[in-house]
Write an enzyme that holds these catalytic residues in place. Structure first.
Site, PDB file in Angstrom:
ATOM      1  N   CYS A 391       0.837  -1.209   0.000  1.00 27.23           N
ATOM      2  CA  CYS A 391       0.000   0.000   0.000  1.00 27.23           C
ATOM      3  C   CYS A 391       0.872   1.259   0.000  1.00 27.23           C
ATOM      4  O   CYS A 391       1.485   1.566  -1.019  1.00 27.23           O
ATOM      5  CB  CYS A 391      -0.993  -0.045   1.155  1.00 27.23           C
ATOM      6  N   HIS A 516      -3.575  -5.220   0.426  1.00 23.28           N
ATOM      7  CA  HIS A 516      -2.989  -5.758   1.664  1.00 23.28           C
ATOM      8  C   HIS A 516      -2.990  -7.290   1.646  1.00 23.28           C
ATOM      9  O   HIS A 516      -3.932  -7.905   2.151  1.00 23.28           O
ATOM     10  CB  HIS A 516      -3.780  -5.271   2.872  1.00 23.28           C
ATOM     11  N   GLU A 518      -1.343  -9.283   3.441  1.00 19.02           N
ATOM     12  CA  GLU A 518      -1.225  -9.845   4.793  1.00 19.02           C
ATOM     13  C   GLU A 518      -2.573 -10.220   5.392  1.00 19.02           C
ATOM     14  O   GLU A 518      -2.663 -11.091   6.249  1.00 19.02           O
ATOM     15  CB  GLU A 518      -0.472  -8.871   5.708  1.00 19.02           C
TER      16      GLU A 518
HETATM   17  N1  GLN Z   1      -2.065   6.597   2.853  1.00 21.58           N
HETATM   18  C1  GLN Z   1      -2.131   5.858   1.645  1.00 21.58           C
HETATM   19  C2  GLN Z   1      -3.483   5.981   0.977  1.00 21.58           C
HETATM   20  O1  GLN Z   1      -4.430   6.397   1.561  1.00 21.58           O
HETATM   21  C3  GLN Z   1      -1.795   4.404   1.875  1.00 21.58           C
HETATM   22  C4  GLN Z   1      -2.780   3.680   2.732  1.00 21.58           C
HETATM   23  C5  GLN Z   1      -2.261   2.374   3.277  1.00 21.58           C
HETATM   24  O2  GLN Z   1      -1.060   2.140   3.302  1.00 21.58           O
HETATM   25  N2  GLN Z   1      -3.150   1.526   3.743  1.00 21.58           N
HETATM   26  O3  GLN Z   1      -3.600   5.682  -0.167  1.00 21.58           O
END
Ligand code: GLN
Length: 546
Positions: A391, A516, A518
């Protein structure tokens, strides 16, 4: 009328309350009991009721509450749901996590719609009825033999009172053979007296009794084994059978707990209380094989986890567990070195990251530590250290590449809203959104992987579904330039065209994912990206040493 309906249905309800202190591991005990019942052939799900006023934990600081776990249906939930999924290997949903805030919100919305016209809306019966409605939601699907409901907080907290009262009512509605209460409590050891002490437990059971609930089973967290004498004392003072005093001794790993609970016959006690006969003994062969490999690794690697919340490892719970799953699969111990991204700059990067077998740049929000993450990516890209960016980690890989390879004055608009080259930018549909809770791109989306890419090889599949939680995305205006220079977009959402996965051409293992992974790793199904990453780290170690 839920009470009537449930009396007719065959679903059994098990409530898990906590006493004496928080952090006793109700989530792990619930998940372990769930595992044992599932391993006996029953279908089980677990839900958690949290006493705080936030509608969901999505708006909570990970420092306070640990990771926010996202389900397939896009619910932002408590991290215990991660344990449920990892142990049971089944998915959960919004129905599995309900907070006081959500309950009140539902009741107040109904009130505004006039559903209680003429009535004074009160905690009892309106709030408790709404809690009961939510308790029964999963049971009413008819899919489950057992619903385990974990009540967050400790008995006696003001906030959890309506939940405890709802449990009392449900016990009454369903009767003793269809519902039961397990109370998880602490038996502290007093060094000076060289004794385990039962008094706090006696008090906390008294407290439960004052709310009209007699626990059926006591699960006792303890550092030392419970003697027969202590068990007898607990049984006598707390009105439970002696064989319903269950020892929950500190374990080396949370994955030992189902086996420890089996040894203590927790599952047998539950079945006998609920008048259920088991189809067979728990089948735990795969679980034991996983544990055996976890505890007897042949190899060892050290992977750096670069993030903002590293002083509270619970903030990255699912990542840490995904490494356990992938490590076991590879017969490899994965040491995770927790590194604060704020500590990384040009001067410190080499001494901090040099010598690591792999580096993961973690998800996160806000500006703090972003430059450290970018410096991290630069180092692992140039030194060809295996890299997994999740992310925000993927987004920083894109910014780093744009800055140092494409030589653009680039950034993400999360850090620099007015940047000249917004290679990571707010998603179009996010630009109009002004409220915070539950408004990100959330939940499972499809992603198509490019043939011949590393990531497709890692998955062994071309079409995947992964969970999201973000507002920003790869800016497709820069796609051609990036690809030409060697950063390939190898996973694309087929409906929106959003870039979901990037990898580098001239690097042994450099993958960034907008989702994600994970959150989908379980004991029985370690996530392929983590398995592949650990493999790459093992190769890296071999190559450096040879
Ligand atoms: N802050 C970033 C976004 O909003 C990444 C979010 C995250 O890592 N879950 O896109």
């Amino acid at each position: 009328m839920p009470g009537f309906f449930q009396a007719m249905s065959s679903t059994k309800y098990i409530f898990v309350t906590g006493g004496v202190t928080s952090s006793l591991g109700k989530g792990i005990i619930s998940a372990s009991l769930g595992k044992l019942l599932q391993a006996r052939g029953f279908s089980v799900t677990i839900q958690k009721f949290d006493p705080y006023i936030n509608i969901d934990p999505g708006t909570l600081n990970p420092y306070e509450h640990g990771e926010c776990y996202v389900t397939d249906d896009g619910a932002e939930t408590d991290l215990d749901l991660g344990h449920y999924e990892r142990f049971l290997n089944v998915t959960t949903s919004q129905a599995n996590n309900v907070t006081t805030g959500r309950i009140y919100n539902n009741v107040i919305t109904k009130e505004r719609h006039g559903e209680y016209l003429g009535k004074t809306v009160q905690v009892v019966p309106h709030i408790t009825d709404e809690i009961k409605r939510n308790i029964f939601l999963l049971g009413e699907t008819g899919k489950y033999d057992f619903i385990i409901t974990e009540i967050g907080g400790s008995v006696g907290d003001i906030e959890s009172l309506p939940f405890v009262e709802a449990v009392r009512q449900v016990r009454w509605d369903l009767g003793a053979n269809n519902s039961m209460v397990i109370h998880l409590t602490l038996i502290p050891y007093l060094k000076a007296a060289k004794e385990l002490k039962t008094k706090p437990t006696q008090h906390s059971v008294k407290e439960l009794l004052s709310y009209g609930i007699q626990p059926d089973i006591l699960v006792c967290r303890t550092e030392l084994p419970l003697s027969m004498e202590i068990r007898k004392k607990l049984a006598l003072f707390c009105n439970v059978n002696i064989n319903s005093v269950i020892e929950a001794i500190d374990a080396d790993t949370i994955y030992d707990v189902p086996l420890l609970m089996k040894k203590e016959k927790l599952d047998e006690r539950v079945l006998s209380k609920l008048k259920m006969t088991s189809k067979h003994e728990p089948e735990l062969e795969q679980w034991k094989a996983f544990l055996g490999k976890l505890k007897n690794p042949v190899n060892e690697v050290t992977i750096g986890l670069v993030g903002k919340y590293v002083s509270l490892p619970d903030a990255y719970k699912s990542i840490a567990e995904a490494f356990n799953h992938a490590g076991s699969q590879n017969d490899c111990k994965v040491n995770v070195k927790w590194i604060s991204s704020e500590d990384i700059n040009k001067e410190t990067v080499k001494e901090t990251l040099g010598g690591l077998d792999g580096v993961l740049v973690a998800p996160g929000f806000g500006e703090r530590g972003l430059e450290g993450k970018i410096e991290t990516v630069r180092y692992v890209r140039e030194h060809k250290i295996p890299f997994l960016g999740i992310c925000l980690g993927m987004q920083m890989a894109v910014v780093e590449f744009a800055r140092h390879v494409l030589k653009l004055d680039a950034s993400t608009t999360e850090l620099h809203p007015k940047t000249k080259h917004p290679v990571i930018d707010l998603m179009e549909e996010q630009k109009k959104i002004t409220t915070k809770g539950g408004t990100m791109r959330l939940g499972a989306y499809t992603c198509k992987l490019k043939k011949g890419s590393k990531v497709q090889h890692v998955y062994g599949d071309g079409l995947i579904h992964e969970r999201h939680r973000h507002r920003y995305e790869f800016n497709n205006k820069y796609l051609d330039q990036m690809e030409e220079a060697g950063m390939k977009a190898v996973g694309i959402n087929p409906d929106s065209g959003l870039v979901e996965v990037i990898e580098l051409k001239d690097h042994p293992w450099f993958i960034g994912v907008q989702y994600h992974p994970e959150l989908r790793s379980t004991v029985l199904n370690p996530h392929p990206l983590f398995v592949g990453f650990v493999e790459a780290a093992m190769d890296q170690k071999k190559n450096v040493n040879s």
